[in-house]
Design a protein around this motif. Structure first.
Motif, short mmCIF file in Angstrom:
data_model
loop_
_atom_site.label_atom_id
_atom_site.label_comp_id
_atom_site.label_asym_id
_atom_site.label_seq_id
_atom_site.Cartn_x
_atom_site.Cartn_y
_atom_site.Cartn_z
N ILE A 100 -12.53 25.46 6.81
CA ILE A 100 -13.32 25.59 5.58
C ILE A 100 -13.84 24.20 5.23
CG2 ILE A 100 -13.32 26.25 3.15
CD1 ILE A 100 -11.04 28.17 3.76
N LYS A 101 -15.15 24.00 5.32
CA LYS A 101 -15.73 22.69 5.15
C LYS A 101 -15.84 22.31 3.67
CE LYS A 101 -16.35 22.83 9.52
NZ LYS A 101 -15.40 22.17 10.40
N PRO A 102 -15.70 21.03 3.35
CA PRO A 102 -15.96 20.58 1.98
C PRO A 102 -17.41 20.88 1.60
CG PRO A 102 -14.84 18.88 3.27
CD PRO A 102 -15.25 19.95 4.23
N PRO A 103 -17.67 21.15 0.33
CA PRO A 103 -19.05 21.49 -0.07
C PRO A 103 -20.03 20.32 0.05
CG PRO A 103 -17.62 21.25 -2.00
CD PRO A 103 -16.73 21.21 -0.79
N THR A 104 -19.50 19.11 0.04
CA THR A 104 -20.35 17.93 0.17
C THR A 104 -19.74 16.99 1.21
OG1 THR A 104 -19.15 16.81 -1.61
CG2 THR A 104 -21.15 18.03 -2.21
N PRO A 105 -20.53 16.18 1.85
CA PRO A 105 -22.00 16.12 1.76
C PRO A 105 -22.64 17.26 2.54
CG PRO A 105 -21.23 14.60 3.43
CD PRO A 105 -20.00 15.18 2.81
N SER A 106 -23.91 17.49 2.30
CA SER A 106 -24.63 18.51 3.04
C SER A 106 -25.50 17.85 4.11
CB SER A 106 -25.50 19.35 2.09
OG SER A 106 -26.39 18.52 1.37
N VAL A 107 -26.08 18.68 4.95
CA VAL A 107 -26.80 18.19 6.12
C VAL A 107 -28.27 17.96 5.80
CG1 VAL A 107 -27.56 18.78 8.46
CG2 VAL A 107 -25.23 19.28 7.73
N ASN A 108 -28.76 16.79 6.21
CA ASN A 108 -30.19 16.51 6.11
C ASN A 108 -30.91 16.80 7.42
OD1 ASN A 108 -30.39 15.76 3.45
ND2 ASN A 108 -30.22 13.56 3.84
N SER A 109 -30.25 16.46 8.53
CA SER A 109 -30.90 16.63 9.82
C SER A 109 -29.83 16.87 10.87
CB SER A 109 -31.72 15.38 10.18
OG SER A 109 -32.29 15.50 11.47
#
Length: 316
Positions: A100-109
């Motif tokens: 279960i991944k942390p909600p942040t950071p998210s992916v830009n590329s």
């Protein structure tokens, strides 16, 4: 593992965002250490807001050095994956390894490698004991390089590298027990001398002239040379069972316990045997191995200047 990484990619994609300004021109993880997840086969590098994931079977990493100029080679495909990701914040291990991944950071590329080769050159890592010139294998270093790798950048463009150095990944070696008591036995039906513990054996097909029932002169031991047949030395590590005395001296080698590792004495090492009287009709033969190397494939280690193999008692 293919399915696992697919889930990771999908999850990242669902949580990605585009700040409209990010343009990644090149990726470089040369000075970043390689890490590994404890729950799967992923290797990864983290560099502030960037990650570089390598997903290959853990069995790829061999405890045997590769020949010069002949690295392990894998095709980049759906099984052997390379994925580069740029985030909108600092990335941590949990973003790579946690189910279960942390909600942040998210992916830009995110770039996915679509073709190329993964080449792995394996070298042995050892430490030396200056007191007796013995060596101990501590691990195997895997130097990983991508050749002719093409990344799909996800925007209709690609990025190509003729040579891309991923870096080193060290696999630690499990020390061999060598838990012998030095009390040797000899088969009645052969020239095999042996010592053993519950998980290992150390055998020597000895030249019978070396264990003659005659006392040796002071500082005049009988001398033999490690060979491929006569004076053949072999260390074996076992699994799936316990080694007992009944394992030895059989016409057919028992199936169990099964051999997990076999190390053979390198031809040329020296055997020295000193014989003393135990009783009127028995003798003690002290066997010492000098400058003996044990080999398994391209791996090797030194027993040292003087390794006491043990003592064998014979009756006249």
């Amino acid at each position: 593992m293919k399915q696992f990484l697919g889930i990771v990619v999908c999850a990242l994609a669902l949580n990605s965002c585009d700040d409209g300004n990010l343009i990644v021109e090149n990726i470089d993880f040369t000075d970043v250490p390689t890490q590994s997840c404890t729950t799967n086969d992923l290797l990864y590098k983290l560099n502030d807001q960037e990650s570089l994931i390598l997903n290959i079977p853990s069995t790829t990493f061999s405890n045997n050095p590769t020949d010069v100029g002949d690295p392990i080679s894998l095709d980049i495909n759906s099984t052997n994956q390379v994925v580069y990701t740029f985030y909108n914040g600092k990335v941590v291990t949990a973003n790579i390894c946690d189910v279960i991944k942390p909600p942040t950071p998210s992916v830009n590329s995110q770039w996915n490698a679509t073709s190329g080769k993964i080449q792995i050159t394996v070298t042995q890592q050892s430490t030396s004991d200056a007191t007796n010139n013995s060596t101990t294998i501590t691990g195997y270093n895997n130097n990983i390089v991508f050749k002719n790798i093409t990344f799909d950048k996800g925007d209709g463009t690609t990025q190509f590298y003729e040579t891309f150095s991923y870096g080193d990944y060290l696999v630690k070696a499990v020390p061999l027990p060598f838990a012998f008591n030095g009390i040797l036995s000899k088969c009645d039906n052969s020239n095999e001398v042996y010592d053993f513990s519950p998980s290992e054996s150390f055998t020597l097909i000895i030249d019978p002239l070396l264990i003659a029932n005659e006392v040796t002169l002071p500082n005049k031991p009988r001398i033999g040379v490690i060979g491929a047949t006569v004076n053949k030395l072999a260390y074996r590590l076992f699994t799936n069972g316990v080694v007992t005395k009944s394992y030895f001296c059989n016409a057919t080698v028992p199936v169990l316990p099964s051999v997990s590792q076999e190390w053979l004495g390198k031809v040329g090492g020296t055997i020295e045997v000193t014989t003393t009287t135990l009783t009127a009709n028995s003798f003690t033969h002290t066997i010492v191995l000098k400058n003996v190397t044990l080999l398994k494939g391209n791996s090797s280690f030194l027993l040292g200047d003087n390794y006491k193999y043990g003592e064998l008692i014979t009756i006249k």
